[in-house]
Design an enzyme around this catalytic site. Structure first.
Site, short mmCIF file in Angstrom:
data_model
loop_
_atom_site.label_atom_id
_atom_site.label_comp_id
_atom_site.label_asym_id
_atom_site.label_seq_id
_atom_site.Cartn_x
_atom_site.Cartn_y
_atom_site.Cartn_z
N ASP A 71 0.84 -1.19 0.00
CA ASP A 71 0.00 0.00 0.00
C ASP A 71 0.88 1.25 0.00
O ASP A 71 1.58 1.51 0.98
CB ASP A 71 -0.89 -0.03 1.25
CG ASP A 71 -2.06 0.94 1.17
OD1 ASP A 71 -2.08 1.78 0.25
OD2 ASP A 71 -2.97 0.84 2.02
N ASP A 72 0.89 1.99 -1.11
CA ASP A 72 1.66 3.24 -1.23
C ASP A 72 3.17 3.00 -1.34
O ASP A 72 3.97 3.82 -0.91
CB ASP A 72 1.44 4.17 -0.02
CG ASP A 72 0.11 4.88 -0.04
OD1 ASP A 72 -0.70 4.61 -0.94
OD2 ASP A 72 -0.14 5.71 0.86
N CYS A 113 -5.36 4.80 -3.92
CA CYS A 113 -5.62 3.43 -3.49
C CYS A 113 -6.84 2.80 -4.12
O CYS A 113 -6.76 1.76 -4.79
CB CYS A 113 -5.76 3.39 -1.97
SG CYS A 113 -4.29 3.90 -1.07
N ASP A 167 -0.18 -0.60 -4.97
CA ASP A 167 -1.34 0.05 -5.59
C ASP A 167 -1.01 1.43 -6.17
O ASP A 167 -1.73 1.95 -7.01
CB ASP A 167 -2.52 0.14 -4.61
CG ASP A 167 -2.19 0.89 -3.33
OD1 ASP A 167 -1.04 1.33 -3.15
OD2 ASP A 167 -3.10 1.03 -2.48
N ASN A 168 0.06 2.05 -5.71
CA ASN A 168 0.53 3.33 -6.28
C ASN A 168 1.88 3.65 -5.69
O ASN A 168 2.35 2.96 -4.77
CB ASN A 168 -0.45 4.49 -6.00
CG ASN A 168 -0.93 4.58 -4.57
OD1 ASN A 168 -2.06 4.23 -4.24
ND2 ASN A 168 -0.06 5.08 -3.70
#
Length: 539
Positions: free
Chosen positions: A40-41, A76, A311-312
């Protein structure tokens, strides 16, 4: 041991082998298993993979690293929706992290969830499916069915209620709420996900292939490291590359409003965040090691594809923006993508332009599903994974984002007026309602280019030649050849209205591309613009 006793032992061993051989034969003939680890991130441009020594050894060095892997939206929920559906945001209609933005809404549940790739894996391909971790940011919201809602397609469901946390959270355990506190040994979420994954591998059926999606909170805020890692990386600071703490001249107004140079407190804050992000990733590294060892112990590693991605991306001080994502630049849209599995040679690097909309088609392809039966926008990576030299690949893809902003003024930044959000105490805002843009990201033998348009009163344009300017400092919208500008504008409009196969048509720098300037002004549902010196004044 007597000859008779030895013969008896040999007979018992032979009987045991004969008894096991049907199951072993069935396992060998079974379609491959797939594991998808989603962080995540996690950036890749600013050193985000550096802490993951075990992951690098167990996945990257044993398989392929995609060095040009991207997300179509650097946020997200839209990005995760793209992974699940294989679609661009304009086709799955998740535009931000709110219920109003279709994040885990009733509409999403009705229109998109039944056709996600895990649903197809379970119903059409006979896979056992396991989910653990963060799903979509608004999952579990009361207005969307609460944690009792279990999306179709999951045999085993252990989903986090709402956004990333490490302690004091609620999981939906197959639709039943389970509350966790702040005792490290039983509650630290990354470790809980690891243990649940190992339990699944221990007790699952051995007669069906399986798919696992493990979605960690790390390295998302609040950046809570496991106790044993809280003192790691004490001498590490955020990278001071050439776009760190500089003014974003010739960029969209939201970037230009950032205070340059940043305050000492902002720099200290982002350095601290950078260290803590790395600390949280050490537990992800442990999870990967445990997972690979268990697959090997079970005799299933050689028949299992393992995907690792995020996700990014994320930024820490670029163009004087302290910390966040959701911008159009490489540090936010580029992500890690590592894959190992059957038929993949070790220690490979692939430079093809890939996106997270490709994950669903790839996993369905591995399972033997006919991709023509889907409405997915992405392409299967399987030919790239197995070294097919004759594959025809894309040279561009679409990035799109719809900015978020409040109707009222942010109390920390009243001077900026209404419409901004995610503002820091020194009045640097990371988003706004007109931070709404669409880009064509092109990578071909002759061009490494990004072309972006903002949906605002300026009709603002940003163009970057990443061959000459990899850190995207110089916006060349005013100086680039007019014909290229018009072709990119037209290509952007086509991608913004694409669906399925039309999202995979040749890009501007593909030999098969055909451009008719007259089509720019036809009515095909997307506003066409001719960029002249007048319309580019805002740049």
């Amino acid at each position: 041991m007597s000859a008779a006793a030895a013969a008896a032992v040999r007979g018992l061993v032979l009987a045991a082998l004969l008894a096991l051989s049907p199951a072993r034969a069935a396992r060998q003939a079974r379609r491959p298993n797939v594991v998808l680890i989603l962080t995540d991130d996690q950036d890749v441009c600013l050193g985000g993979m550096t802490p993951l020594k075990k992951t690098n050894a167990l996945i990257a060095q044993m398989g392929v690293t995609f060095v040009n892997a991207y997300v179509p939206s650097a946020l997200c929920c839209p990005s995760r929706a793209s992974i699940l559906t294989g679609k661009y945001p304009h086709n799955h209609h998740v535009v931000n992290n709110t219920l109003e933005g279709n994040c885990s809404s009733k509409l999403w549940q009705k229109i998109q969830e039944p056709y996600t790739f895990p649903a197809l894996l379970k119903t059409m391909c006979g896979y056992q499916t396991f989910f653990a971790g963060k799903y979509l940011n608004e999952y579990g919201a009361e207005d969307a069915g609460g944690v009792g809602h279990v999306p179709p397609g999951w045999s085993f469901w252990y989903a986090l209620e709402k956004n990333s946390k490490y302690y004091n959270y609620t999981l939906s355990v197959n639709g039943k709420a389970r509350r966790h506190g702040e005792n490290y040994s039983v509650d630290y979420l990354t470790d809980v996900l690891a243990n649940m994954s190992l339990d699944f591998l221990e007790y699952k059926s051995n007669f069906e292939p399986f798919f696992m999606m493990i979605s960690t909170p790390a390295p998302h805020s609040p950046w809570t490291a496991a106790p044993q890692y809280k003192k790691s990386f004490q001498n590490v600071s955020a990278p001071r590359n050439s776009n760190f703490n500089i003014h974003g001249k010739n960029k969209h107004w939201l970037i230009r409003q950032a205070k340059t140079p940043m305050t000492n407190s902002s720099i200290q804050f982002l350095d601290d965040a950078y260290r803590k992000r790395w600390q949280t990733l050490l537990s992800v590294d442990d999870l990967i090691e445990k997972l690979v060892k268990k697959l090997e112990l079970n005799g299933e590693l050689d028949n299992t594809y393992i995907f690792y991605t995020s996700d990014n991306g994320f930024h820490t001080g670029q163009f004087s923006l302290p910390i966040d994502k959701r911008q159009l630049y490489e540090f936010d849209i580029k992500v890690p993508l590592l894959v190992r599995g059957p038929g993949i040679k070790p220690n490979q690097t692939n430079k093809m332009l890939v996106a997270n909309i490709d994950l669903g088609p790839t996993i369905l392809d591995i399972a033997g599903y006919d991709l023509n039966k889907t409405q997915m926008d992405g392409m299967s990576l399987l030919p790239l994974l197995t070294g097919d030299k004759n594959v025809t690949w894309r040279s561009d893809f679409l990035v799109e984002y719809q900015g978020e902003g409040y109707n009222g003024s942010d109390p920390t930044c009243p001077g900026l007026g209404p419409g901004v959000t995610h503002c820091f105490p020194d009045c640097v805002c990371e988003d706004s309602y007109n931070n709404t843009y669409a880009c064509v990201r092109t990578l071909s033998t002759s061009w490494d280019l990004q072309y972006c348009e903002f949906d605002d009163r300026e009709v603002f344009v940003e163009v970057y030649n990443l061959t000459a300017d990899p850190h995207q400092i110089n916006n060349i919208a005013k100086t680039i050849d007019q014909e290229i500008l018009e072709k990119m504008n037209y290509r952007l409009m086509m991608l913004q209205s694409c669906s399925g196969a039309t999202c995979r048509t040749p890009g501007v720098f593909d030999p098969g591309y055909r451009f008719d300037p007259r089509l720019m002004f036809s009515n095909h549902g997307v506003r066409a613009r001719r960029f002249s010196a007048q319309s580019l004044k805002g740049t």
